[in-house]
Design a protein around this motif. Sequence first.
Motif, PDB file in Angstrom:
ATOM      1  N   TRP A 230       0.836  -1.205   0.000  1.00 21.35           N
ATOM      2  CA  TRP A 230       0.000   0.000   0.000  1.00 21.35           C
ATOM      3  C   TRP A 230       0.872   1.256   0.000  1.00 21.35           C
ATOM      4  N   GLY A 231       1.752   1.376  -0.976  1.00 15.93           N
ATOM      5  CA  GLY A 231       2.572   2.585  -1.127  1.00 15.93           C
ATOM      6  C   GLY A 231       3.248   2.972   0.173  1.00 15.93           C
ATOM      7  N   LYS A 232       3.024   4.236   0.575  1.00 21.16           N
ATOM      8  CA  LYS A 232       3.706   4.761   1.765  1.00 21.16           C
ATOM      9  C   LYS A 232       3.239   4.110   3.057  1.00 21.16           C
ATOM     10  N   ASP A 233       2.142   3.329   2.992  1.00 25.47           N
ATOM     11  CA  ASP A 233       1.650   2.636   4.193  1.00 25.47           C
ATOM     12  C   ASP A 233       2.245   1.241   4.349  1.00 25.47           C
ATOM     13  N   GLY A 234       3.266   0.932   3.573  1.00 27.50           N
ATOM     14  CA  GLY A 234       3.913  -0.367   3.729  1.00 27.50           C
ATOM     15  C   GLY A 234       3.091  -1.490   3.122  1.00 27.50           C
ATOM     16  N   ALA A 235       3.067  -2.624   3.815  1.00 29.81           N
ATOM     17  CA  ALA A 235       2.385  -3.793   3.254  1.00 29.81           C
ATOM     18  C   ALA A 235       1.851  -4.650   4.393  1.00 29.81           C
ATOM     19  N   CYS A 236       0.877  -5.499   4.076  1.00 31.69           N
ATOM     20  CA  CYS A 236       0.414  -6.462   5.078  1.00 31.69           C
ATOM     21  C   CYS A 236       0.190  -7.804   4.408  1.00 31.69           C
ATOM     22  N   ALA A 237       0.010  -8.823   5.231  1.00 32.61           N
ATOM     23  CA  ALA A 237      -0.151 -10.178   4.700  1.00 32.61           C
ATOM     24  C   ALA A 237      -1.017 -11.000   5.633  1.00 32.61           C
ATOM     25  N   LEU A 238      -1.669 -12.000   5.051  1.00 30.95           N
ATOM     26  CA  LEU A 238      -2.403 -12.991   5.851  1.00 30.95           C
ATOM     27  C   LEU A 238      -1.897 -14.361   5.445  1.00 30.95           C
ATOM     28  N   ASP A 239      -1.511 -15.156   6.434  1.00 30.52           N
ATOM     29  CA  ASP A 239      -1.081 -16.518   6.086  1.00 30.52           C
ATOM     30  C   ASP A 239      -2.296 -17.447   6.045  1.00 30.52           C
ATOM     31  N   LEU A 240      -2.061 -18.743   5.832  1.00 29.07           N
ATOM     32  CA  LEU A 240      -3.185 -19.657   5.627  1.00 29.07           C
ATOM     33  C   LEU A 240      -4.012 -19.850   6.894  1.00 29.07           C
ATOM     34  N   GLU A 241      -3.384 -19.615   8.042  1.00 27.47           N
ATOM     35  CA  GLU A 241      -4.123 -19.748   9.316  1.00 27.47           C
ATOM     36  C   GLU A 241      -4.863 -18.455   9.667  1.00 27.47           C
ATOM     37  N   GLY A 242      -4.683 -17.445   8.864  1.00 28.91           N
ATOM     38  CA  GLY A 242      -5.368 -16.178   9.140  1.00 28.91           C
ATOM     39  C   GLY A 242      -4.555 -15.246  10.017  1.00 28.91           C
ATOM     40  N   ASN A 243      -3.282 -15.545  10.252  1.00 25.11           N
ATOM     41  CA  ASN A 243      -2.432 -14.618  11.014  1.00 25.11           C
ATOM     42  C   ASN A 243      -2.124 -13.391  10.163  1.00 25.11           C
ATOM     43  N   PHE A 244      -2.227 -12.234  10.803  1.00 27.23           N
ATOM     44  CA  PHE A 244      -2.034 -10.965  10.103  1.00 27.23           C
ATOM     45  C   PHE A 244      -0.640 -10.409  10.391  1.00 27.23           C
ATOM     46  N   PHE A 245       0.064  -9.993   9.355  1.00 26.40           N
ATOM     47  CA  PHE A 245       1.406  -9.420   9.518  1.00 26.40           C
ATOM     48  C   PHE A 245       1.457  -8.070   8.810  1.00 26.40           C
TER      49      PHE A 245
END
Length: 304
Positions: A230-245
């Motif tokens: 997300w541009g200047k807001d960095g990035a995020c991710a969800l793994d298969l278990e639904g953990n948010f990073f």
Amino acid sequence: MRKILLVGECVLDIIQIVETFPKEDDDVRSVHAYHQRGGNASNSSTVLTNLGLNCELLTTFSNDKMFVFIIEDLKDRDIEIKNCRYYENCNIPLSTVLLSKDTGYRTIIHTNKNLPHVKFEDFDKCDLSEYYWVHFEARSVPETTRMMKKIKDFNEGKAESDKIKISLELEKKRDENMLLIKYADVAILGRDFAEILGCNDKKTAIYKLRDMTMNDDRYKNKNCMLICPWGKDGACALDLEGNFFESPIYPCETTVDTLGAGDTFTAGILYSLIKDFNNIQQAIHNGCKLAGYKCGFYGYDCVK
Ligand code: FRU
């Protein structure tokens, strides 16, 4: 040695660096101008090759003379192009890019007049045993679906280490591209695409995407890691278990060139997941670091 295959459009980027973004009907001089090979998968292949991975690009070319430069550049960098199709009488896809010195923003005007995208019959020429990873730009859904299904069939019954991983970049603003997520192991959701889903921030966007992949039959895929830069807001991710990073951006001292920062992020993600598939947290940090670093230099050759 097996390699990574990237499927997408190859573009000629003509870049003008301006002090500040001009107004309509201005007559300005640029500070500097150059051209380079562009296109999302094409740029990611440059970065991945610079990082030392073996890459093949599956794209389309034509007898437009401008492609001579593009093809030479790919050959010079040892990016394999043996399965690409050549068309007659089609123009090169072209982007005019204004890079504003004062903000570091890039403004892209892109056109592909008549060069067809990669078709299933082109992909069908690739010997899948040569690849451990295939990355797709989401486009021409019927053709790309057949390519992805072919990989799924190839994977059937194979040991985990022999299976081909599939990543998908959802960037172009076309709803139907979402259908491709059904077959992906990793999906990278671009901000423009997220906005057509009605989301204005990365967290909402990634949870919306997760909801769609869990509950909507058209997109159902419980085995897909989701990543959202997300541009200047960095990035995020969800793994298969639904953990948010989440990862912040890692800005360089002076931003000079944001063109292809997203493609560099993608390359950083792929590189990181190829080395350590289950560490999605590390992958988004690496993606943000690499993209931030790249913005301090023109082009992609700083990433080595
Ligand atoms: C950057 C880029 C450029 C190209 C344009 C195509 O991400 O791939 O190289 O001109 O996007 O949309």
